[in-house]
Design a protein around this motif. Sequence first.
Motif, mmCIF file in Angstrom:
data_model
loop_
_atom_site.group_PDB
_atom_site.id
_atom_site.type_symbol
_atom_site.label_atom_id
_atom_site.label_comp_id
_atom_site.label_asym_id
_atom_site.label_seq_id
_atom_site.Cartn_x
_atom_site.Cartn_y
_atom_site.Cartn_z
ATOM 1 N N ILE A 1 4.097 -120.474 54.210
ATOM 2 C CA ILE A 1 5.352 -119.845 54.664
ATOM 3 C C ILE A 1 5.100 -118.347 54.857
ATOM 4 O O ILE A 1 5.458 -117.767 55.889
ATOM 5 N N VAL B 1 5.185 -121.866 59.222
ATOM 6 C CA VAL B 1 6.185 -122.923 59.050
ATOM 7 C C VAL B 1 7.481 -122.551 59.775
ATOM 8 O O VAL B 1 7.935 -121.409 59.690
ATOM 9 N N ALA C 1 11.608 -123.945 60.483
ATOM 10 C CA ALA C 1 12.664 -124.889 60.105
ATOM 11 C C ALA C 1 13.116 -125.612 61.369
ATOM 12 O O ALA C 1 13.125 -125.029 62.464
ATOM 13 N N ILE D 1 17.307 -119.758 55.361
ATOM 14 C CA ILE D 1 16.201 -119.279 56.204
ATOM 15 C C ILE D 1 16.050 -117.759 56.052
ATOM 16 O O ILE D 1 14.941 -117.233 55.980
ATOM 17 N N ILE E 1 11.536 -116.192 59.923
ATOM 18 C CA ILE E 1 11.101 -117.586 60.033
ATOM 19 C C ILE E 1 11.869 -118.229 61.189
ATOM 20 O O ILE E 1 13.109 -118.199 61.197
ATOM 21 N N TRP F 1 13.758 -120.795 63.631
ATOM 22 C CA TRP F 1 14.601 -121.968 63.366
ATOM 23 C C TRP F 1 14.835 -122.688 64.697
ATOM 24 O O TRP F 1 15.381 -122.115 65.631
ATOM 25 N N SER G 1 9.423 -128.087 59.283
ATOM 26 C CA SER G 1 10.230 -128.575 58.169
ATOM 27 C C SER G 1 11.512 -129.181 58.747
ATOM 28 O O SER G 1 12.425 -128.466 59.159
ATOM 29 N N LEU H 1 13.224 -124.957 53.502
ATOM 30 C CA LEU H 1 11.777 -124.683 53.436
ATOM 31 C C LEU H 1 11.386 -124.835 51.975
ATOM 32 O O LEU H 1 11.806 -124.042 51.144
ATOM 33 N N LEU I 1 5.822 -128.649 50.901
ATOM 34 C CA LEU I 1 4.799 -128.235 51.876
ATOM 35 C C LEU I 1 3.411 -128.308 51.266
ATOM 36 O O LEU I 1 2.461 -128.786 51.906
ATOM 37 N N VAL J 1 8.142 -133.221 56.627
ATOM 38 C CA VAL J 1 7.331 -132.158 57.223
ATOM 39 C C VAL J 1 6.402 -132.839 58.209
ATOM 40 O O VAL J 1 5.802 -133.878 57.891
#
Length: 481
Positions: free
Chosen positions: A100, A105, A107, A145, A156, A158, A244, A256, A261, A331
Amino acid sequence: MSQMPFGEELSARLEATRKTLASIEQTHLLDHAEQCSEESLEALLDQCDDIDLLAAHRFMLEAASSDYQAPPLESIRPARSIARHPDDEAALRTHGQKVIDDGKVAAFTVAGGQGTRLGWNGPKGSFPAAPLTGKPLFRLFAEQILAAGRRADRTIPWYIMTSPINDAETRAFFRDNNYFGLNRTDIFMFPQGVFPSYDDDGKFMLASPESIAVNPDGHGGSLRALRNSGAIEDMQSRGIEQISYFQVDNPSVRALDPLFLGLHLDAGRSSGEMSSKMIPKSSPGEKVGVFCSIDDRTCVIEYSDLPEELSAATDDSGALRFIAGSIAIHVLSVEFVDRITGRESNEGLPVHKAHKKVPSYLPSENRVVSPETPNATKLEMFIFDAIPLASRSLVYETDRVEEFAPIKNSEGVDSARSSHELQLERAARWLEAAGHGFPRSEDGSRLADVEISALTAMEPADLRSSPDVPETISAGDQLAI
Ligand code: UTP
C-alpha cells in the motif's frame, strides 16, 4: 424509388446496424425504425453501438447450450486450506502495508447493481448507512481510502463501477459531495456492460420504441468493464499491481486490508492471483455463496445452486460441512485481470441465466406489455467464477462483526437496522480492545452507541491514544467519533 424518411447519415447508420443485426437474426429490433422520430432512432442506434450485440449474441448461444448443471454431488467438497489466524500475522501485515505504501494497491467498488430489494431511490452507494451520522456508503469508503492514504503518505486511487442506469446519478452524487475530500483525479468511474434480455424464441426485446431491454451484466461484468473502460491501462500506468475488490453494500468492509493483502501476496509462497474472504455461515439457509472444492479447485457455488442435501449437511460435531460463506471481498492481481480479459484469452467467465418478467414494447400495438409470468431470460456473470481461473488462490476466514454488515433489504435480515447493530457492536469491541471501558449489561448487550469514523481509527490500536475517545463512555451515550 421509395423516399428515405431520414437524412443520409442516419439512413446509412440504420442500414449498417440492420446488417449487423441480420448476422445474428435480430433485425426485428429495427422493424419499426421507419415509424420512429429521428431522435428516437438515433437513441436506438446509439444503444445498438454501445452494446456489443455480437458478443451479447454469443453469450446468449453459450447460455442456451450450457444450461447450468449443478456438478455431481459427490464431486463437491467443502473448500480446503482456509487461512485462519496465521502465525506470521505481523510479518504478513507489514508486507501488505508495504505494497500500500509503495502505491501498488487500488480500491475497487462494484456499484452497478439495481438494488431492487432495498428499494432506495438513488444509487445504493448514496444510501445512509452509518448508524448515528447517517453517512452514505460512498462516504464511509471514501473516509477509509483517505485514512489509508494518510497512513501511506500518498493518494490511493479508487475505481468505481457504475451501470448505464446509475452512472450519471452516481457522478452527480460525488460532485455534489465534493468527492468526499478525495482528489477528483484519483477517482476513476466507469459504467459496466449490459446484456440484452431475450424472449423464449431467443429474440432480443425492446423496452420502448427507442431502447432495447437490457440489464447490467452482473458483478462478474466488472472484469470486462475494467478492461473496456481503460481502467486496467490506467492502473498499469500508475504502477498498481493489486485490486482490492468490494461491494457497495457492505459498510464494514476494510477497503484496504494490509493483512489480507499480505496473505494474498504470500499465497502458496508466491503472489496469489485472486484471494477471497469468508465467514462461517450463520445457518444452512443464509443467502451467501459457499466456498467449495471441485476437482481440487476452489470455487464458489451460489446459495440458490447448492443442493439442500449439501447446504444442510453436518459433520460429526454437528457443524455445517459447507460452512464457508463468501462475503464478496477479494484481492485480484492486475496481471490476472489483464490475462483473463485479454483478446487472446479463452478464459471468460461463464454466464448464468434467470427466467424473469421483463416488460416489452410491441411496435405492432405501440405499447409496453408487462407480463404476468416470466417471459424472458436475463444473463449475468458472477465475480467469484474467476476464482477457479486463478492459478493461486487463497481463502481467508474472518469475523462477521468485523467485516460483514450488508445492507440488501429494506427490513429484516441484511437491512440497515441489522447492519447498524453490527457496526455499533464492532465499535464497542474496538474500544474494549483498545483498553477503554464500555458499558454493557450483565448479558453482554451494549448500553451505549458509538460510531467510529475511519478517519479516527482504522483498527482498534488507533483508538488507544486517540484524543477523540472520551474518558468515560456511559450507559445511554450516543457518540460519533
Ligand atoms: P446484489 O447481488 O446484491 O444485487 O449485488 P443488487 O443489484 O445490488 O441488488 P438487488 O439484487 O437488485 O436487490 C451485490 C453487489 O454487486 C454489485 C452491486 O452494486 C452490489 O455492490 N453489482 C451487482 C454490480 O455492480 N453490477 C451488477 O450487475 C450486479
